[in-house]
Design an enzyme around this catalytic site. Structure first.
Site, PDB file in Angstrom:
ATOM      1  N   GLY A  37       6.101  -1.869   6.086  1.00 27.59           N
ATOM      2  CA  GLY A  37       6.620  -3.025   5.365  1.00 27.59           C
ATOM      3  C   GLY A  37       5.688  -4.218   5.386  1.00 27.59           C
ATOM      4  N   HIS A  43      -1.016  -1.747  -0.060  1.00 26.60           N
ATOM      5  CA  HIS A  43       0.115  -0.802  -0.118  1.00 26.60           C
ATOM      6  C   HIS A  43       0.445  -0.471  -1.567  1.00 26.60           C
ATOM      7  CE1 HIS A  43       1.170  -3.005   3.790  1.00 26.60           C
ATOM      8  NE2 HIS A  43       1.121  -1.743   4.191  1.00 26.60           N
ATOM      9  N   LYS A 155      -8.191   2.307   5.015  1.00 29.96           N
ATOM     10  CA  LYS A 155      -8.195   1.139   5.900  1.00 29.96           C
ATOM     11  C   LYS A 155      -7.984   1.570   7.355  1.00 29.96           C
ATOM     12  CE  LYS A 155      -7.020  -3.020   7.528  1.00 29.96           C
ATOM     13  NZ  LYS A 155      -6.318  -2.630   8.728  1.00 29.96           N
ATOM     14  N   SER A 191      -4.225  -6.642   5.163  1.00 27.15           N
ATOM     15  CA  SER A 191      -3.437  -6.110   6.263  1.00 27.15           C
ATOM     16  C   SER A 191      -2.213  -7.003   6.457  1.00 27.15           C
ATOM     17  CB  SER A 191      -4.266  -6.109   7.553  1.00 27.15           C
ATOM     18  OG  SER A 191      -3.428  -5.918   8.675  1.00 27.15           O
ATOM     19  N   SER A 192      -1.089  -6.386   6.784  1.00 24.04           N
ATOM     20  CA  SER A 192       0.116  -7.179   7.076  1.00 24.04           C
ATOM     21  C   SER A 192      -0.161  -8.133   8.220  1.00 24.04           C
ATOM     22  CB  SER A 192       1.278  -6.259   7.446  1.00 24.04           C
ATOM     23  OG  SER A 192       1.453  -5.256   6.466  1.00 24.04           O
TER      24      SER A 192
HETATM   25  P1  AMP Z   1       0.940  -0.104   7.412  1.00 23.28           P
HETATM   26  O1  AMP Z   1       2.136  -0.682   6.742  1.00 23.28           O
HETATM   27  O2  AMP Z   1      -0.041  -1.125   7.865  1.00 23.28           O
HETATM   28  O3  AMP Z   1       1.293   0.921   8.455  1.00 23.28           O
HETATM   29  O4  AMP Z   1       0.147   0.694   6.285  1.00 23.28           O
HETATM   30  C1  AMP Z   1       0.788   1.663   5.503  1.00 23.28           C
HETATM   31  C2  AMP Z   1      -0.253   2.418   4.716  1.00 23.28           C
HETATM   32  O5  AMP Z   1      -0.962   1.503   3.861  1.00 23.28           O
HETATM   33  C3  AMP Z   1      -1.302   3.096   5.600  1.00 23.28           C
HETATM   34  O6  AMP Z   1      -1.635   4.365   5.056  1.00 23.28           O
HETATM   35  C4  AMP Z   1      -2.447   2.139   5.526  1.00 23.28           C
HETATM   36  O7  AMP Z   1      -3.708   2.758   5.759  1.00 23.28           O
HETATM   37  C5  AMP Z   1      -2.354   1.657   4.104  1.00 23.28           C
HETATM   38  N1  AMP Z   1      -3.029   0.378   3.941  1.00 23.28           N
HETATM   39  C6  AMP Z   1      -2.890  -0.734   4.708  1.00 23.28           C
HETATM   40  N2  AMP Z   1      -3.736  -1.694   4.314  1.00 23.28           N
HETATM   41  C7  AMP Z   1      -4.437  -1.192   3.264  1.00 23.28           C
HETATM   42  C8  AMP Z   1      -5.477  -1.701   2.412  1.00 23.28           C
HETATM   43  N3  AMP Z   1      -5.961  -2.919   2.569  1.00 23.28           N
HETATM   44  N4  AMP Z   1      -5.950  -0.884   1.442  1.00 23.28           N
HETATM   45  C9  AMP Z   1      -5.462   0.366   1.279  1.00 23.28           C
HETATM   46  N5  AMP Z   1      -4.492   0.905   2.045  1.00 23.28           N
HETATM   47  C10 AMP Z   1      -3.991   0.139   3.029  1.00 23.28           C
END
Ligand code: AMP
Length: 290
Positions: A37, A43, A155, A191-192
């Site tokens: 989230g 995302h 990422k 990034s979140s």
């Molecule tokens: P997270 O919510 O941070 O666990 O990320 C969920 C998915 O989104 C994971 O597969 C991450 O690698 C991907 N993701 C996060 N940040 C990026 C980004 N800047 N570019 C592409 N994919 C991302």
């Protein structure tokens, strides 16, 4: 009706399976984008890719306690469900699975998925229990949704490599699709957790991308010594005193092992702390295509 009011949000596995059964009844394909989230354009790029390749795209939104260690940011991880729903709808998702913790873990799990070796290097040295938490929840999400394809960002490159290996080792009937890193205009990987950066810290965060590019340039310019390439990355990082690096490494893109001589497909990876944030980023370079 707006797209956001059409997007189905379910919290229970039973509702999830019922909705997916309907979608699959006439041969529809299901793509899954697992997330924690607080979504951003990175995302959304995964969701859009899945929406282009599948009849129904499901986004899971679940801050997974199992992948956080004591003292990490589980309790403060940012959340905004309403905004997430809008972003999912805008990118073409048809369903959101946002379970409460007790739906995913009705009892403390004593079963875990562990991708040995790959889970212990790089991030694993600093977060030794992290990847087992990730692989266990992703295996559960695969079992809950049964997607034909699942989308992960480069990422989190080590996570992507680990999930590829998990799917292969367990013969999981899912195609794991890696997607490029989405960046801010100045190069910072979205990034979140970037929300943790203060206005003073934010400009310093670009040092990861600058260091990765300098390391890649060294390989492009002919360096085949991993120590030499890492020294180039370290020097760029050292010039930014606000940033404390955990590692700057060059490894084989598939095995994540550090070769004696750089050949074939490589990945350069950095993790560094900046204020409250811990940032990670990486870049690829293929020595056979230079
Ligand atoms: P997270 O919510 O941070 O666990 O990320 C969920 C998915 O989104 C994971 O597969 C991450 O690698 C991907 N993701 C996060 N940040 C990026 C980004 N800047 N570019 C592409 N994919 C991302």
């Amino acid at each position: 009706m707006s797209a956001v009011s059409q997007i189905l949000t379910v919290e229970r596995v039973s509702e999830l399976r019922a909705a997916l059964d309907v979608a699959r009844r006439d041969g529809g394909s299901v793509g899954l984008v697992p997330t924690m989230g607080y979504l951003h354009e990175g995302h959304q790029s995964l969701v859009a890719r899945s929406a282009a390749e599948n009849d129904l795209t499901a986004v899971s939104i679940f801050v997974n306690p199992l992948q956080f260690a004591e003292g990490e940011d589980y309790g403060t991880y940012p959340r905004d469900m309403e905004r997430d729903r809008e972003m999912c709808a805008a990118a073409g998702a048809g369903l959101i699975f946002a379970p409460p913790v007790e739906e995913v873990y009705p009892q403390t799990p004593v079963t875990a998925v562990s991708v040995k070796g790959l889970n212990a290097v790089l991030e694993g040295q600093f977060r030794p229990t992290h990847f087992d938490g990730v692989t266990t929840v992703v295996a559960k999400l695969f079992a809950m949704l049964g997607p034909g394809r699942a989308y992960f960002g480069e990422k989190d490159y080590q996570q992507l490599a680990i999930i590829h290996r998990m799917a292969a080792d367990l013969s999981l009937p899912v195609e794991v699709v890696g997607c490029p890193t989405f960046r801010e205009p100045d190069g910072l990987a979205m990034s979140s957790r970037n929300v943790y950066l203060t206005a003073e810290e934010r400009p310093a965060a670009t040092v990861l991308w600058r260091s990765l590019q300098a390391g890649r340039d060294a390989v492009v310019d002919g360096s085949r010594d991993p120590g030499e390439v890492e020294a180039v990355m370290d020097a760029v990082l050292a010039a930014e005193p606000k940033v404390s690096p955990d590692y700057a490494a060059v490894v084989d893109a598939a095995t994540l092992e550090r070769p004696d001589v750089l050949v074939g497909e490589l990945r350069l990876l950095i993790a560094a702390r900046l204020g409250r944030a811990r940032l990670i980023d990486n870049i690829g370079v293929d020595c056979d295509r230079l």
